[in-house]
Design an enzyme around this catalytic site. Structure first.
Site, PDB file in Angstrom:
ATOM      1  N   TRP A   1      44.637  32.155  26.837  1.00  0.00           N
ATOM      2  CA  TRP A   1      43.729  31.156  26.884  1.00  0.00           C
ATOM      3  C   TRP A   1      42.544  30.845  26.566  1.00  0.00           C
ATOM      4  O   TRP A   1      41.166  31.562  25.779  1.00  0.00           O
ATOM      5  CB  TRP A   1      42.597  32.839  28.083  1.00  0.00           C
ATOM      6  CG  TRP A   1      43.042  33.472  28.799  1.00  0.00           C
ATOM      7  CD1 TRP A   1      43.530  33.255  30.377  1.00  0.00           C
ATOM      8  CD2 TRP A   1      44.165  34.653  28.362  1.00  0.00           C
ATOM      9  NE1 TRP A   1      44.944  34.496  31.239  1.00  0.00           N
ATOM     10  CE2 TRP A   1      44.894  35.333  29.817  1.00  0.00           C
ATOM     11  CE3 TRP A   1      44.583  35.478  27.517  1.00  0.00           C
ATOM     12  CZ2 TRP A   1      45.099  35.972  29.738  1.00  0.00           C
ATOM     13  CZ3 TRP A   1      44.677  36.579  28.022  1.00  0.00           C
ATOM     14  CH2 TRP A   1      45.853  37.261  29.325  1.00  0.00           C
TER      15      TRP A   1
ATOM     16  N   HIS B   1      39.715  34.072  33.666  1.00  0.00           N
ATOM     17  CA  HIS B   1      40.620  34.636  34.358  1.00  0.00           C
ATOM     18  C   HIS B   1      39.468  36.104  35.613  1.00  0.00           C
ATOM     19  O   HIS B   1      38.796  36.332  35.324  1.00  0.00           O
ATOM     20  CB  HIS B   1      41.309  35.256  34.269  1.00  0.00           C
ATOM     21  CG  HIS B   1      41.754  36.085  32.317  1.00  0.00           C
ATOM     22  ND1 HIS B   1      42.645  37.014  32.555  1.00  0.00           N
ATOM     23  CD2 HIS B   1      40.644  36.793  32.275  1.00  0.00           C
ATOM     24  CE1 HIS B   1      42.428  38.321  31.188  1.00  0.00           C
ATOM     25  NE2 HIS B   1      40.900  38.000  31.678  1.00  0.00           N
TER      26      HIS B   1
ATOM     27  N   ARG C   1      39.176  27.102  31.823  1.00  0.00           N
ATOM     28  CA  ARG C   1      39.610  26.809  30.405  1.00  0.00           C
ATOM     29  C   ARG C   1      39.122  25.746  29.754  1.00  0.00           C
ATOM     30  O   ARG C   1      39.383  24.363  30.515  1.00  0.00           O
ATOM     31  CB  ARG C   1      41.207  27.378  31.373  1.00  0.00           C
ATOM     32  CG  ARG C   1      41.574  28.702  32.020  1.00  0.00           C
ATOM     33  CD  ARG C   1      43.108  28.905  31.849  1.00  0.00           C
ATOM     34  NE  ARG C   1      43.141  30.337  32.093  1.00  0.00           N
ATOM     35  CZ  ARG C   1      44.168  30.793  32.378  1.00  0.00           C
ATOM     36  NH1 ARG C   1      45.508  29.920  32.614  1.00  0.00           N
ATOM     37  NH2 ARG C   1      44.255  31.510  33.607  1.00  0.00           N
TER      38      ARG C   1
ATOM     39  N   GLN D   1      41.164  31.823  40.945  1.00  0.00           N
ATOM     40  CA  GLN D   1      42.283  32.998  41.249  1.00  0.00           C
ATOM     41  C   GLN D   1      41.993  33.489  42.087  1.00  0.00           C
ATOM     42  O   GLN D   1      40.772  34.059  42.575  1.00  0.00           O
ATOM     43  CB  GLN D   1      42.709  33.823  39.864  1.00  0.00           C
ATOM     44  CG  GLN D   1      42.758  32.968  38.132  1.00  0.00           C
ATOM     45  CD  GLN D   1      43.264  33.853  37.316  1.00  0.00           C
ATOM     46  OE1 GLN D   1      42.630  34.469  36.974  1.00  0.00           O
ATOM     47  NE2 GLN D   1      44.236  33.248  36.636  1.00  0.00           N
TER      48      GLN D   1
ATOM     49  N   VAL E   1      48.881  44.996  32.187  1.00  0.00           N
ATOM     50  CA  VAL E   1      49.999  45.232  32.888  1.00  0.00           C
ATOM     51  C   VAL E   1      50.886  45.997  30.933  1.00  0.00           C
ATOM     52  O   VAL E   1      51.488  45.926  30.243  1.00  0.00           O
ATOM     53  CB  VAL E   1      50.093  45.445  33.695  1.00  0.00           C
ATOM     54  CG1 VAL E   1      49.221  45.022  34.341  1.00  0.00           C
ATOM     55  CG2 VAL E   1      50.508  43.514  32.552  1.00  0.00           C
TER      56      VAL E   1
ATOM     57  N   ALA F   1      47.818  45.900  38.950  1.00  0.00           N
ATOM     58  CA  ALA F   1      47.032  44.776  39.675  1.00  0.00           C
ATOM     59  C   ALA F   1      48.064  43.310  39.619  1.00  0.00           C
ATOM     60  O   ALA F   1      49.514  43.348  39.032  1.00  0.00           O
ATOM     61  CB  ALA F   1      47.074  44.587  38.188  1.00  0.00           C
TER      62      ALA F   1
HETATM   63  N1  DAH Z   1      44.967  36.758  34.422  1.00  0.00           N
HETATM   64  C1  DAH Z   1      46.208  36.567  34.190  1.00  0.00           C
HETATM   65  C2  DAH Z   1      46.483  35.436  33.835  1.00  0.00           C
HETATM   66  O1  DAH Z   1      45.135  34.673  34.299  1.00  0.00           O
HETATM   67  C3  DAH Z   1      47.019  36.783  35.412  1.00  0.00           C
HETATM   68  C4  DAH Z   1      46.959  38.175  35.127  1.00  0.00           C
HETATM   69  C5  DAH Z   1      48.640  38.421  34.984  1.00  0.00           C
HETATM   70  C6  DAH Z   1      46.772  39.145  36.371  1.00  0.00           C
HETATM   71  C7  DAH Z   1      49.306  39.731  35.458  1.00  0.00           C
HETATM   72  C8  DAH Z   1      47.494  40.295  36.527  1.00  0.00           C
HETATM   73  C9  DAH Z   1      48.165  40.681  36.116  1.00  0.00           C
HETATM   74  O2  DAH Z   1      46.316  41.428  37.088  1.00  0.00           O
HETATM   75  O3  DAH Z   1      48.709  42.582  36.062  1.00  0.00           O
HETATM   76  O4  DAH Z   1      46.720  34.637  33.549  1.00  0.00           O
END
Ligand code: DAH
Length: 349
Positions: free
Chosen positions: A158, A178, A204, A218, A261, A317
């Site tokens: 990011w 995010h 970003r 998102q 995760v 998630a």
């Molecule tokens: N936050 C991640 C992104 O912006 C996307 C994401 C991936 C969110 C895995 C999640 C997850 O909750 O479990 O690239």
């Protein structure tokens, strides 16, 4: 012998007839010069008074002045009447009731807004409540509490807009990259069971191209409860994919890495544009699968940080880009179209 009274009556009659025939401003002006002007007929008569016998002068003068005033008034009256008539005919034209009605321009929701609402509706039917978090976020929530400490290479995923520390009393703040920080925020103040979706704008620090914008939206998904497993994650996302992209959709989970995760997956749906093997397909490029989001089981350390008993609770998630889902749904090939606000583009949705 000409009697002055007879002349007066003739002049008056002639003047009134010609006034009645005058039908525009120019004719009125010509009439005024011809009757009341310096060499007008009435003025001529007034000038002739001096030549009349002494006894008649007073009477003739008074009569001429009365006539002059009366003709002046008649001129104004005629002018008003002509103006009123002109106005009436303009209004009559404007009120042509046989003209077809003008179409009303209706506003509409931006395609990304429409798709965001659709996503939230699908999850609402699956029991997920919508909550929102701040766009200007603390580094702690955007990174540290999500197991992305300073100097961790995962931060490279990011590129971040940081706030000038001189404006934040030295607290490290940023524009959230995010919607995941809302996972940590929500767990901090709530106990399981949790089922939430978090829509929101993210930022970003990236060069813009056909698939990247410096601002994106998102939707984050978080569930924490007793006995949640990968099967629940897969079932939930499969149902989502079917409701968004059609009842025939299949989903595929592939191993992936996100610090918050474990295990982490990338979720794809089978291509709904080509039969799945067309190398020229703009959407799957012949792979047959389209990646739509990251997901996984919430890392136990994150549950622990929220004070949850990890022997009892597990969570899943996911996070998806709304623009990406919009582009897939409508076959849009350049993300920049979405925010250029060209009405010719937007009117198609
Ligand atoms: N936050 C991640 C992104 O912006 C996307 C994401 C991936 C969110 C895995 C999640 C997850 O909750 O479990 O690239």
């Amino acid at each position: 012998m000409t009697s002055p009274t007879a002349t007066l009556a003739e002049v008056e009659q002639d003047a009134r007839e010609r006034l009645a025939a005058a039908s525009d401003e120019a004719a009125l002006e010509a009439w005024r010069t011809g009757v009341l002007g310096r060499s007008g007929t009435l003025t001529g008569l007034l000038r002739g008074i001096g030549a009349l016998p002494e006894a008649e002068r007073k009477h003739a003068g008074a009569a001429l002045n009365v006539l002059k005033q009366s003709l002046e008034a008649a001129l104004e009256e005629r002018r008003d009447a002509l103006r009123a008539a002109a106005l009436a005919s303009t209004v009559a034209d404007a009120l042509d009731v046989t003209l077809p009605g003008r179409p009303m321009r209706r506003g509409r929701l931006h395609p990304v807004t429409q798709v965001r609402r659709e996503i939230l509706d699908v999850f609402a039917r699956l029991g997920f409540a919508t909550v929102e978090g701040p766009e200007v976020e603390l580094e702690r929530y955007n990174f540290d509490l999500l197991r992305i400490p300073e100097h961790h290479p995962a931060r490279d995923m990011w590129d971040t807009f940081w706030l000038d520390p001189s404006t934040t009393e030295g607290v490290s703040m940023l524009l959230r990259t995010h919607t995941s920080p809302m996972q940590a925020r929500f767990m901090e103040t709530h106990e399981p069971p949790i089922r939430i979706v978090v829509p929101g704008r993210c930022y970003r620090y990236e060069a813009t191209d056909a698939t990247h914008e410096w601002m994106l939206q998102q939707v984050e998904l978080l569930a924490v409860d007793e006995g949640l497993s990968m099967a629940n994650l897969k079932g939930t996302l499969q149902e989502f994919a079917r409701q968004m992209f059609g009842p025939q959709r299949k989903v595929l989970m592939r191993n992936s890495y996100f610090p918050f995760v474990e295990p982490g997956v990338e979720l794809s749906v089978d291509c709904f544009v080509c039969p799945g093997n067309d190398p020229a397909c703009p959407v799957c490029r012949g792979s047959g699968w389209i990646e739509i989001m990251g997901a996984g089981m919430v890392h136990p350390e994150i549950l622990e940080a929220a004070g949850y008993d990890t022997r009892r609770y597990t969570g899943f998630a996911a996070g998806m880009g709304v623009e990406r889902v919009t582009m897939l749904k409508y076959g849009i090939t350049d993300i920049r179209n979405l925010y250029q606000n060209d009405p010719r583009f937007l009117a198609q949705f």
